[in-house]
Write an enzyme that holds these catalytic residues in place. Structure first.
Site, short mmCIF file in Angstrom:
data_model
loop_
_atom_site.label_atom_id
_atom_site.label_comp_id
_atom_site.label_asym_id
_atom_site.label_seq_id
_atom_site.Cartn_x
_atom_site.Cartn_y
_atom_site.Cartn_z
N LYS A 153 0.85 -1.19 0.00
CA LYS A 153 0.00 0.00 0.00
C LYS A 153 0.89 1.24 0.00
CE LYS A 153 -4.32 1.11 2.32
NZ LYS A 153 -5.04 0.97 3.58
C1 E4P Z 1 -8.30 1.50 3.89
O1 E4P Z 1 -7.56 1.16 3.04
C2 E4P Z 1 -8.14 2.78 4.63
O2 E4P Z 1 -6.93 2.80 5.26
C3 E4P Z 1 -9.28 2.93 5.58
O3 E4P Z 1 -10.46 2.49 4.94
C4 E4P Z 1 -9.44 4.31 6.16
O4 E4P Z 1 -10.65 4.35 6.88
P1 E4P Z 1 -11.00 5.50 7.92
O5 E4P Z 1 -11.24 6.76 7.18
O6 E4P Z 1 -12.24 5.02 8.62
O7 E4P Z 1 -9.82 5.61 8.85
#
Ligand code: E4P
Length: 224
Positions: free
Chosen positions: A87
């Site tokens: 990522k």
């Molecule tokens: C996923 O890849 C993200 O890191 C995550 O969905 C972020 O979510 P949040 O905005 O609830 O922290």
């Protein structure tokens, strides 16, 4: 649409897996910290445990923000298991890193996407997945689902195969809307997945079926 769970919690991953609907996992540094996983070795060990639990893609985020650091980290992560997806944040060196990972056949998830322009850059760099953050856009009183619709349209017109992974999901309604908008994947907390189950008429209807069955069965036993 594939279902990923957005957590680093092993029990929640197991619970979603037991439902038979889990296609993968996404994590981020905040989710790892929430589970109390600290130190490089423990973090790598934890990613390995998640990868051993699920067959599908597991997103593990780099902490570096410079090209070389991202490549070094990403290679170490990718060596952990075949289903690791590196990522990478949507920053200048991140785009460069996405191109490098693509050329070296390492799967990626481009994270922190808040605009169609960023989605275009990520697709051009060959990202495997793209994570637009629906909930965080809604938090700013903009419309996160509108962004998903816009990216679906652009990728369709251009024929790009980067998978649109609707992230920052907060509610079951987000899941329904992401599916309707044409997202390829949705990553959500377990609570949002379980929220899809809920309908009062289902509970009332089931109770009635069980009551009717119990009454009929009681009469049957008495008649005997
Ligand atoms: C996923 O890849 C993200 O890191 C995550 O969905 C972020 O979510 P949040 O905005 O609830 O922290």
């Amino acid at each position: 649409m594939k279902f990923f769970i957005d957590t680093a919690n092993l029990d929640q991953i197991k619970e979603a897996k037991d439902l038979g609907i889990l296609d993968g996992v996404t994590t981020n540094p905040s989710l790892m910290a929430k589970e109390g996983i600290t130190g490089t070795n423990n973090i790598l060990k934890h990613y390995k445990s998640i990868c051993d639990l699920v067959d599908g893609p597991v997103s593990a985020e780099v902490i570096s923000t410079d090209f070389k650091g991202m490549i070094d980290e990403g290679r170490r992560l990718a060596d952990l298991a075949e289903n690791i997806v590196v990522k990478v944040p949507m920053i200048k060196d991140g785009v460069k890193a996405l191109s490098w990972f693509h050329a070296n056949e390492i799967s990626t998830n481009c994270t922190l996407i808040f605009s169609a322009g960023q989605a275009i850059l990520a697709a051009k760099a060959g990202a495997t997945f793209l994570s637009p953050f629906i909930g965080r856009i809604d938090d700013m009183s903009w419309d996160g689902i509108d962004l998903i619709k816009q990216i679906v349209e652009i990728y369709g017109i251009q024929g790009w195969d980067t998978q649109i992974l609707a992230a920052s999901i907060r509610t079951p309604l987000h899941i329904v809307q992401a599916a309707q908008a044409g997202a390829d994947v949705v990553t959500c907390p377990l609570s949002a997945i379980l929220g899809l189950l809920k309908h009062p008429l289902t509970d009332l209807g089931l109770q009635q079926f069980l009551d009717d069955h119990a009454k009929a069965n009681a009469n049957h036993i008495i008649k005997k």
